[in-house]
Design a protein around this motif. Structure first.
Motif, short mmCIF file in Angstrom:
data_model
loop_
_atom_site.label_atom_id
_atom_site.label_comp_id
_atom_site.label_asym_id
_atom_site.label_seq_id
_atom_site.Cartn_x
_atom_site.Cartn_y
_atom_site.Cartn_z
N HIS A 123 0.87 -1.31 -0.12
CA HIS A 123 -0.23 -0.04 0.19
C HIS A 123 0.93 1.23 -0.14
O HIS A 123 0.25 2.38 -0.23
CB HIS A 123 -0.88 0.15 1.20
N PRO A 126 0.31 5.70 4.04
CA PRO A 126 -1.04 6.43 3.91
C PRO A 126 -0.99 7.75 4.01
O PRO A 126 -0.11 8.51 4.42
CB PRO A 126 -1.67 5.93 5.23
N THR A 127 -1.84 8.40 3.32
CA THR A 127 -2.02 9.88 3.34
C THR A 127 -3.16 10.40 4.22
O THR A 127 -3.08 11.54 4.73
CB THR A 127 -2.28 10.52 1.97
N ASP A 128 -4.10 9.42 4.76
CA ASP A 128 -5.39 9.74 5.45
C ASP A 128 -4.91 9.52 6.83
O ASP A 128 -4.49 8.53 7.33
CB ASP A 128 -6.40 8.90 4.99
N LEU A 129 -5.41 10.53 7.63
CA LEU A 129 -5.45 10.34 9.25
C LEU A 129 -6.46 9.44 9.71
O LEU A 129 -7.63 9.82 9.32
CB LEU A 129 -5.58 11.84 9.87
N VAL A 130 -6.08 8.40 10.27
CA VAL A 130 -7.26 7.56 11.01
C VAL A 130 -6.87 7.22 12.45
O VAL A 130 -5.68 7.33 12.94
CB VAL A 130 -7.40 6.20 10.33
N GLU A 134 -7.72 1.69 13.84
CA GLU A 134 -8.05 1.37 12.42
C GLU A 134 -6.45 0.85 11.91
O GLU A 134 -6.53 0.32 10.92
CB GLU A 134 -8.65 2.44 11.74
N ARG A 135 -5.67 1.91 11.96
CA ARG A 135 -4.27 1.63 11.50
C ARG A 135 -3.71 0.62 11.93
O ARG A 135 -3.15 -0.38 11.11
CB ARG A 135 -3.41 2.77 11.63
N GLU A 138 -5.17 -2.50 9.99
CA GLU A 138 -4.56 -2.69 8.62
C GLU A 138 -3.10 -3.06 8.75
O GLU A 138 -2.69 -4.01 7.87
CB GLU A 138 -4.77 -1.19 8.07
N THR A 165 0.54 8.41 9.76
CA THR A 165 -0.70 9.21 10.20
C THR A 165 -1.78 8.72 11.03
O THR A 165 -2.80 8.43 10.40
CB THR A 165 -1.25 9.56 8.71
#
Length: 344
Positions: A123, A126-130, A134-135, A138, A165
């Motif tokens: 992947h 990542p660029t989205d803050l979560v 959740e991270r 993943e 992130t």
């Protein structure tokens, strides 16, 4: 590093008799021959060095009756393994910290490192803050790993936590805002440990140098301070001050907070406490010497020695020893900007 090598690495003595060696390692071998072959391989690699004065067995293959364990050779094998994985894993995974760590930590972390490697190669970053759970799921298919099972420490060790992130999951930070200070380029924030002190100071917030008054809620602030940039997204240079109970627990909270977010002890409050008679009853609290040393370094030698003696005698100052009027007078009357500049 396999389990056999790990057992040798963890063996506490520098020499080992053959009987001890068999007891330590034979659970991993089904026959004497396979056990002996591995020991002879260790001899060849200079991991096990025969103690010549004791001789060898008459069995075939023949083994020494006593060996000296060459821990540096074991480390060499361990470092070779790290180098092999450095070449295999994603280039962003930094293994430098493992060269100085116990090999058992590497064994514990390796399964997670392989999962992180697979995620990054599949992947990318990542660029989205979560949120952390959740991270966490993943990365390693365990939503509790980052926050509750040492995942954050592992990610920091390999230099990836900041790049993934992650929104830390903790209780929201509780604070009041001084609207008169919102546009200032340098802002000051007072953190207090207890609710009573927070309520006593709140009415005069707008009469002080501070942009916020933060309720630390004891130890909770050590985690909730992570939320500050998101809850207070004001572009400024932020300075934090801290006032808590003057006991070993209070010093430990300050130290843990200061590791996360630099926060100076709000000395005028503590110095006002020292003018009063301390309370008795905290002898049960455990000393955390590094916390006490760093905290007391902020005081004069005379004040530091007085606090050290007080703590040793099981005495303490609760925040509540300062009445509301005293608290408000100190907060309003102190030039916090000059105090911080003088200490910088």
């Amino acid at each position: 590093m396999d389990e056999v090598t790990k057992r040798l690495t963890e063996f506490s003595k520098k020499t080992i008799e053959l009987g001890e060696l068999e007891k330590l390692l034979t659970p991993f071998f089904q026959t004497y021959e396979t056990f002996a072959d591995r020991i002879l391989q260790f001899e060849k690699e200079n991991v096990l060095i025969m103690v010549r004065s004791t001789g060898r067995t008459t069995r075939t293959p023949s083994l020494a009756l006593k060996y000296r364990i060459n821990k540096s050779a074991l480390s060499g094998n361990y470092h070779k393994e790290l180098q092999r994985y450095r070449a295999k894993l994603h280039t962003a995974i930094n293994l430098d910290g493992y060269y100085r760590a116990d090999p058992s930590l590497w064994e514990k972390h390796l399964p997670y490192l392989l999962k992180i490697d697979r995620y990054l190669k599949t992947h990318g970053f990542p660029t989205d803050l979560v949120p952390a759970p959740e991270r966490s799921y993943e990365l390693v298919e365990d939503e509790k790993w980052i926050d509750e099972k040492g995942g954050k420490e592992l990610l920091e060790k390999i230099g990836l936590y900041a790049r993934l992130t992650i929104i830390p999951v903790s209780d929201p930070l509780m604070f009041a805002i001084n609207p008169l200070k919102l546009n200032e380029k340098e802002q000051y924030h007072l953190i207090v440990e207890n609710k009573t002190t927070y309520q006593g100071l709140l009415p005069v917030l707008k009469e002080t140098d501070c942009a916020t008054l933060i309720y630390g809620c004891g130890k909770a602030v050590v985690k909730s301070i992570e939320q500050f940039p998101m809850q207070y997204p004001i572009s400024a240079k932020h300075h934090f001050l801290y006032f808590g109970d003057l006991d070993r627990e209070g010093l430990s909270i300050w130290y843990s907070l200061n590791q996360k977010q630099a926060a100076r002890p709000a000395l005028p409050f503590y110095q006002a406490c020292l003018k009063k008679a301390p309370a008795v009853g905290k002898a049960y609290q455990r000393s955390r010497s590094v916390a006490e040393d760093q905290f007391l370094a902020c005081f004069s030698e005379q004040q530091a020695e007085r606090i050290r003696t007080m703590l040793h005698d099981g005495k303490y100052y609760p925040q509540e020893i300062l009445k509301t009027r005293e608290l408000q007078h100190i907060w309003r009357g102190t030039d916090w900007k000059s105090l911080i500049c003088a200490k910088s």
